[in-house]
Design a protein around this motif. Structure first.
Motif, PDB file in Angstrom:
ATOM      1  N   GLU A   1     124.231  82.673   1.981  1.00  0.00           N
ATOM      2  CA  GLU A   1     123.173  81.890   2.114  1.00  0.00           C
ATOM      3  C   GLU A   1     122.824  81.500   3.591  1.00  0.00           C
ATOM      4  O   GLU A   1     121.941  81.343   3.955  1.00  0.00           O
ATOM      5  CB  GLU A   1     123.418  80.487   1.536  1.00  0.00           C
TER       6      GLU A   1
ATOM      7  N   GLU B   1     116.348  86.552  -1.674  1.00  0.00           N
ATOM      8  CA  GLU B   1     116.480  85.598  -2.772  1.00  0.00           C
ATOM      9  C   GLU B   1     117.793  84.927  -2.386  1.00  0.00           C
ATOM     10  O   GLU B   1     117.809  83.581  -2.634  1.00  0.00           O
ATOM     11  CB  GLU B   1     116.384  86.178  -4.373  1.00  0.00           C
TER      12      GLU B   1
ATOM     13  N   GLY C   1     118.012  81.972  -0.201  1.00  0.00           N
ATOM     14  CA  GLY C   1     117.166  80.851  -0.346  1.00  0.00           C
ATOM     15  C   GLY C   1     115.594  81.171  -0.097  1.00  0.00           C
ATOM     16  O   GLY C   1     114.737  80.419   0.302  1.00  0.00           O
ATOM     17  N   ARG C   2     115.242  82.432   0.301  1.00  0.00           N
ATOM     18  CA  ARG C   2     114.174  83.116   0.605  1.00  0.00           C
ATOM     19  C   ARG C   2     113.863  82.765   2.186  1.00  0.00           C
ATOM     20  O   ARG C   2     112.673  82.460   2.765  1.00  0.00           O
ATOM     21  CB  ARG C   2     112.840  82.631  -0.023  1.00  0.00           C
ATOM     22  N   ARG C   3     114.774  82.306   2.923  1.00  0.00           N
ATOM     23  CA  ARG C   3     114.796  81.841   4.447  1.00  0.00           C
ATOM     24  C   ARG C   3     115.033  82.684   5.295  1.00  0.00           C
ATOM     25  O   ARG C   3     114.576  82.620   6.395  1.00  0.00           O
ATOM     26  CB  ARG C   3     115.889  80.689   4.648  1.00  0.00           C
TER      27      ARG C   3
END
Length: 313
Positions: A56, A79, A82-84
């Protein structure tokens, strides 16, 4: 840069092979290349946990080129962040990230005419569906010449090194000359024993640029490519092995070019050989590997010379 960032290889399983990605342990951590759909969860996540890091935390996904074993896991990794994470790819290969069908079209445009497999399109379609985790619009499109900030004083410069694909790039960690090239340095190829590149002129120019201008202190390859004796170099090369890999890549390209031009000049003939219509080239080079082994580097490469010869180059 005031200090060297640590780089960790992340190996993900794929059949009897491993797929290689690399973790750049920067303030904004980056992963270079993503394997296939299963790689982030099955390879990267547990490897990062062993390092005391989390998937993450990844903020950059740096793609060296558009082949499925390098970008297939991009959507899944994105994904899991966290799509960051920002997803970076060269604009010339971006269609391969946006569309599974683009991979099938690449097969149809080149390899199908040599492999003549009646099930080839169906197999390519099924493979793209299975190993590409999702179609994705890149966050950052590059052309070469950009500098990406990975937080603090860590920067990565982007260098366009086409040849293997039109959009192949090298990512260079500035100040320590750690260079990620994906599959742009083929040496004598991987398990198939033949180097794969789409554009011979661009491939040669990119190898020369890497050797003379970038001069890697640490070179990170997408696969454990082989030397002339068939022994793998590994994927993390020091200065001496980096130079040797680049020199051997250039030397073999010169040999292939000479053989290809000689036999293209004399005209190609279709035969019953599995190497047809490039059987004389394989004979001259002493190549006895399986040319049908996907992604069929023998045919991809020889088609590149055939295209160049037809254009009078």
């Amino acid at each position: 840069m005031t200090h060297e960032v640590t780089i960790h290889p992340l190996v993900s399983p794929w059949g009897r092979f491993g797929l290689y990605s690399f973790f750049i342990d920067a303030p904004e951590p980056a992963v270079v290349d993503t394997g296939i759909a299963s790689s982030p969860a099955e390879g990267m996540a547990p490897a990062l946990e062993k390092l005391g890091r989390s998937i993450e935390e990844v903020r950059w996904i740096l793609l060296t080129h558009g082949h499925i074993d390098h970008l297939g896991g991009a959507h899944a990794l994105w994904e899991l962040t966290g799509r960051r994470a920002q997803v970076v790819i060269h604009e010339a290969d971006a269609h391969l990230l946006r569309s599974r069908r683009a991979h099938v079209e690449n097969y149809v445009a080149v390899r199908r005419q040599y492999l003549r497999d009646p099930n080839g399109v169906a197999e390519q379609t099924a493979t793209a569906q299975a190993v590409i985790s999702g179609e994705l619009e890149p966050t950052v499109l590059v052309r070469g010449g950009e500098t990406l900030s990975l937080g603090g004083d860590v920067t990565v410069s982007v260098h366009h090194i086409p040849g293997h694909t039109a959009g192949s790039v090298a990512y260079v960690v500035d100040g320590q000359r750690s260079v990620f090239v994906g599959d742009a340095v083929q040496v004598h190829g991987a398990a198939n024993g033949f180097p794969g590149y789409e554009d011979p002129d661009a491939y040669r120019a990119s190898l020369t640029y890497l050797r003379d201008e970038i001069r890697p202190r640490h070179l990170y390859l997408g696969h454990p490519y082989r030397n002339a004796d068939g022994k793998p170099f590994g994927v993390e090369l020091d200065t001496e092995d980096s130079h040797r890999a680049l020199q051997e890549s250039l030397g073999l390209e010169e040999r292939i070019a000479a053989a290809a031009h000689r036999h293209l000049r004399d005209g190609l003939r279709e035969t019953d050989s599995v190497y047809s219509p490039f059987e004389p080239v394989a004979d001259e080079l002493g190549y006895t590997g399986d040319p049908t082994l996907e992604p069929s580097p023998f045919f991809t490469t020889l088609h590149g010379y055939r295209t160049r010869f037809a254009a009078g180059r």
